[in-house]
Design a protein around this motif. Structure first.
Motif, PDB file in Angstrom:
ATOM      1  N   LEU A 101       0.722  -1.351  -0.009  1.00  0.00           N
ATOM      2  CA  LEU A 101      -0.097  -0.143  -0.205  1.00  0.00           C
ATOM      3  C   LEU A 101       0.893   1.259   0.043  1.00  0.00           C
ATOM      4  O   LEU A 101       0.544   2.473  -0.816  1.00  0.00           O
ATOM      5  CB  LEU A 101      -0.785  -0.025   1.291  1.00  0.00           C
ATOM      6  N   HIS A 102       1.849   1.188   0.861  1.00  0.00           N
ATOM      7  CA  HIS A 102       2.725   2.344   0.937  1.00  0.00           C
ATOM      8  C   HIS A 102       3.614   2.870  -0.299  1.00  0.00           C
ATOM      9  O   HIS A 102       3.433   3.824  -0.708  1.00  0.00           O
ATOM     10  CB  HIS A 102       3.651   2.269   2.005  1.00  0.00           C
ATOM     11  N   HIS A 103       3.980   1.659  -0.869  1.00  0.00           N
ATOM     12  CA  HIS A 103       4.896   1.951  -2.136  1.00  0.00           C
ATOM     13  C   HIS A 103       3.857   2.080  -3.312  1.00  0.00           C
ATOM     14  O   HIS A 103       4.085   2.929  -4.033  1.00  0.00           O
ATOM     15  CB  HIS A 103       5.890   0.809  -2.299  1.00  0.00           C
TER      16      HIS A 103
ATOM     17  N   ASN B  18      10.954  12.394  -0.365  1.00  0.00           N
ATOM     18  CA  ASN B  18      11.083  11.677   0.991  1.00  0.00           C
ATOM     19  C   ASN B  18      10.682  10.061   0.994  1.00  0.00           C
ATOM     20  O   ASN B  18      11.601   9.253   1.836  1.00  0.00           O
ATOM     21  CB  ASN B  18       9.994  12.159   1.886  1.00  0.00           C
ATOM     22  N   HIS B  19       9.928   9.607   0.372  1.00  0.00           N
ATOM     23  CA  HIS B  19       9.674   8.225   0.139  1.00  0.00           C
ATOM     24  C   HIS B  19      10.888   7.459  -0.540  1.00  0.00           C
ATOM     25  O   HIS B  19      11.391   6.247  -0.142  1.00  0.00           O
ATOM     26  CB  HIS B  19       8.242   7.712  -0.407  1.00  0.00           C
ATOM     27  N   ASN B  20      11.447   8.288  -1.625  1.00  0.00           N
ATOM     28  CA  ASN B  20      12.665   7.637  -2.284  1.00  0.00           C
ATOM     29  C   ASN B  20      13.820   7.235  -1.255  1.00  0.00           C
ATOM     30  O   ASN B  20      14.454   6.288  -1.045  1.00  0.00           O
ATOM     31  CB  ASN B  20      13.275   8.473  -3.404  1.00  0.00           C
TER      32      ASN B  20
ATOM     33  N   GLY C 295       3.983  13.412   9.507  1.00  0.00           N
ATOM     34  CA  GLY C 295       5.251  13.958   9.207  1.00  0.00           C
ATOM     35  C   GLY C 295       6.374  13.026   8.948  1.00  0.00           C
ATOM     36  O   GLY C 295       6.180  11.834   8.841  1.00  0.00           O
ATOM     37  N   TRP C 296       7.446  13.575   9.406  1.00  0.00           N
ATOM     38  CA  TRP C 296       8.589  12.666   9.238  1.00  0.00           C
ATOM     39  C   TRP C 296       9.767  13.088  10.280  1.00  0.00           C
ATOM     40  O   TRP C 296       9.850  14.391  10.875  1.00  0.00           O
ATOM     41  CB  TRP C 296       9.541  13.067   7.821  1.00  0.00           C
ATOM     42  N   VAL C 297      10.449  12.261  11.061  1.00  0.00           N
ATOM     43  CA  VAL C 297      11.552  12.455  11.882  1.00  0.00           C
ATOM     44  C   VAL C 297      12.861  12.218  11.130  1.00  0.00           C
ATOM     45  O   VAL C 297      12.842  11.215  10.569  1.00  0.00           O
ATOM     46  CB  VAL C 297      11.303  11.710  13.035  1.00  0.00           C
TER      47      VAL C 297
ATOM     48  N   GLU D 216       0.275   7.782   9.667  1.00  0.00           N
ATOM     49  CA  GLU D 216      -0.348   6.506  10.135  1.00  0.00           C
ATOM     50  C   GLU D 216      -0.299   5.372   8.773  1.00  0.00           C
ATOM     51  O   GLU D 216      -0.054   4.213   9.351  1.00  0.00           O
ATOM     52  CB  GLU D 216      -1.728   6.735  10.582  1.00  0.00           C
ATOM     53  N   HIS D 217      -0.162   5.866   7.888  1.00  0.00           N
ATOM     54  CA  HIS D 217      -0.114   4.794   6.761  1.00  0.00           C
ATOM     55  C   HIS D 217       1.167   4.050   6.594  1.00  0.00           C
ATOM     56  O   HIS D 217       1.093   3.006   6.247  1.00  0.00           O
ATOM     57  CB  HIS D 217      -0.480   5.473   5.418  1.00  0.00           C
ATOM     58  N   ALA D 218       1.921   4.297   7.371  1.00  0.00           N
ATOM     59  CA  ALA D 218       3.360   3.922   7.554  1.00  0.00           C
ATOM     60  C   ALA D 218       3.107   2.438   8.540  1.00  0.00           C
ATOM     61  O   ALA D 218       4.070   1.594   8.381  1.00  0.00           O
ATOM     62  CB  ALA D 218       4.623   4.637   8.035  1.00  0.00           C
TER      63      ALA D 218
ATOM     64  N   ASN E 120      12.281   8.499   9.201  1.00  0.00           N
ATOM     65  CA  ASN E 120      11.350   7.608   9.513  1.00  0.00           C
ATOM     66  C   ASN E 120       9.946   8.467   9.219  1.00  0.00           C
ATOM     67  O   ASN E 120       9.882   9.669   9.699  1.00  0.00           O
ATOM     68  CB  ASN E 120      11.484   6.853  10.927  1.00  0.00           C
ATOM     69  N   ASP E 121       9.055   7.635   8.731  1.00  0.00           N
ATOM     70  CA  ASP E 121       7.585   8.052   8.375  1.00  0.00           C
ATOM     71  C   ASP E 121       6.639   8.117   9.489  1.00  0.00           C
ATOM     72  O   ASP E 121       6.494   6.996   9.825  1.00  0.00           O
ATOM     73  CB  ASP E 121       7.120   7.197   7.124  1.00  0.00           C
ATOM     74  N   LEU E 122       6.320   9.166   9.850  1.00  0.00           N
ATOM     75  CA  LEU E 122       5.318   9.429  10.878  1.00  0.00           C
ATOM     76  C   LEU E 122       3.865   9.171  10.619  1.00  0.00           C
ATOM     77  O   LEU E 122       3.103   9.383  11.325  1.00  0.00           O
ATOM     78  CB  LEU E 122       5.727  10.429  11.677  1.00  0.00           C
TER      79      LEU E 122
HETATM   80 MN   MN3 Z   1       4.514   7.542   3.779  1.00  0.00          MN
END
Ligand code: MN3
Length: 206
Positions: free
Chosen positions: A26-28, A81-83, A131-133, A169-171, A165-167
């Motif tokens: 789902l994420h990718h 960011n996902h790359n 968001g992201w950390v 919820e879909h992660a 790291n992806d914050l």
């Molecule tokens: Mn994501």
């Protein structure tokens, strides 16, 4: 320029049991793909932007027409960011610890790897909403932990990403439900420290 969805650098099930294959699909295949498509739509309707390298677009949002700046932030950020995120992880079976110059850098900046991990975890927990950390390096080559909202990157702040790291919820929601802390804790078991070290050395110009 038309951007492409990069293939994952490992199998969808390779991060299991930390991240389940359904979440990875789902994420990718859905979320990352959607950011990509909207980024390509934006470039198609703004051909003057299409020849700029992505990092330049992201680092200088004022280069784009005002009407497109939010779309650029959301979708080019989401694509970029996902790359970085996929490359920041490695198969669960491939055990790995921080080493070499990155290990030295973490110890200098945070006292120890454990302290770094604790501070990264706390930053991820304190961040409200999506968001992201990030572990980043600044222009003085100092390691820092920062968070960004939504799909914002760190490039506009003149910071270079080392680890993220992806914050959203879909992660993690399918497996961890509302337990972000559990996800953040487990995630260390799939971190690709070699990629982080490579980025660290590149950012320092070594
Ligand atoms: Mn994501």
């Amino acid at each position: 320029m038309v951007y492409q969805l990069p293939a994952l650098p490992y199998a969808y099930e390779a991060l299991d049991p930390v991240i389940d294959p359904e979440t990875m699909h789902l994420h990718h295949d859905k979320h990352h793909q959607a950011y990509l498509e909207r980024l390509n739509d934006l470039l198609e309707s703004n051909p003057s932007l299409a020849n700029l390298p992505l990092a330049q677009l992201l680092g200088n949002p004022s280069q784009v027409p005002e009407s497109a700046q939010q779309i650029l932030r959301n979708h080019s950020g989401g694509y970029y960011n996902h790359n970085l995120f996929w490359e920041s992880m490695r198969p669960f079976a491939e055990k790995m610890e921080p080493e070499g110059e990155l290990l030295d850098g973490l110890e200098t900046a945070f006292g120890s790897v454990e302290h770094f991990m604790e501070q990264f975890h706390q930053a991820g927990m304190k961040h409200f909403g999506s968001g992201w950390v990030w572990l980043v390096i600044d222009s003085d080559h100092k390691l820092q932990i920062v968070t960004t909202a939504n799909q914002d990157t760190v490039l506009a702040q003149n910071l270079t990403p080392i680890l993220l790291n992806d914050l959203w919820e879909h992660a993690y929601y399918l497996k961890y439900h509302n337990l972000r802390a559990e996800y953040l804790k487990k995630w260390w078991e799939v971190v690709n420290w070699r990629t982080a070290e490579k980025r660290f050395l590149e950012a320092k110009g070594v």
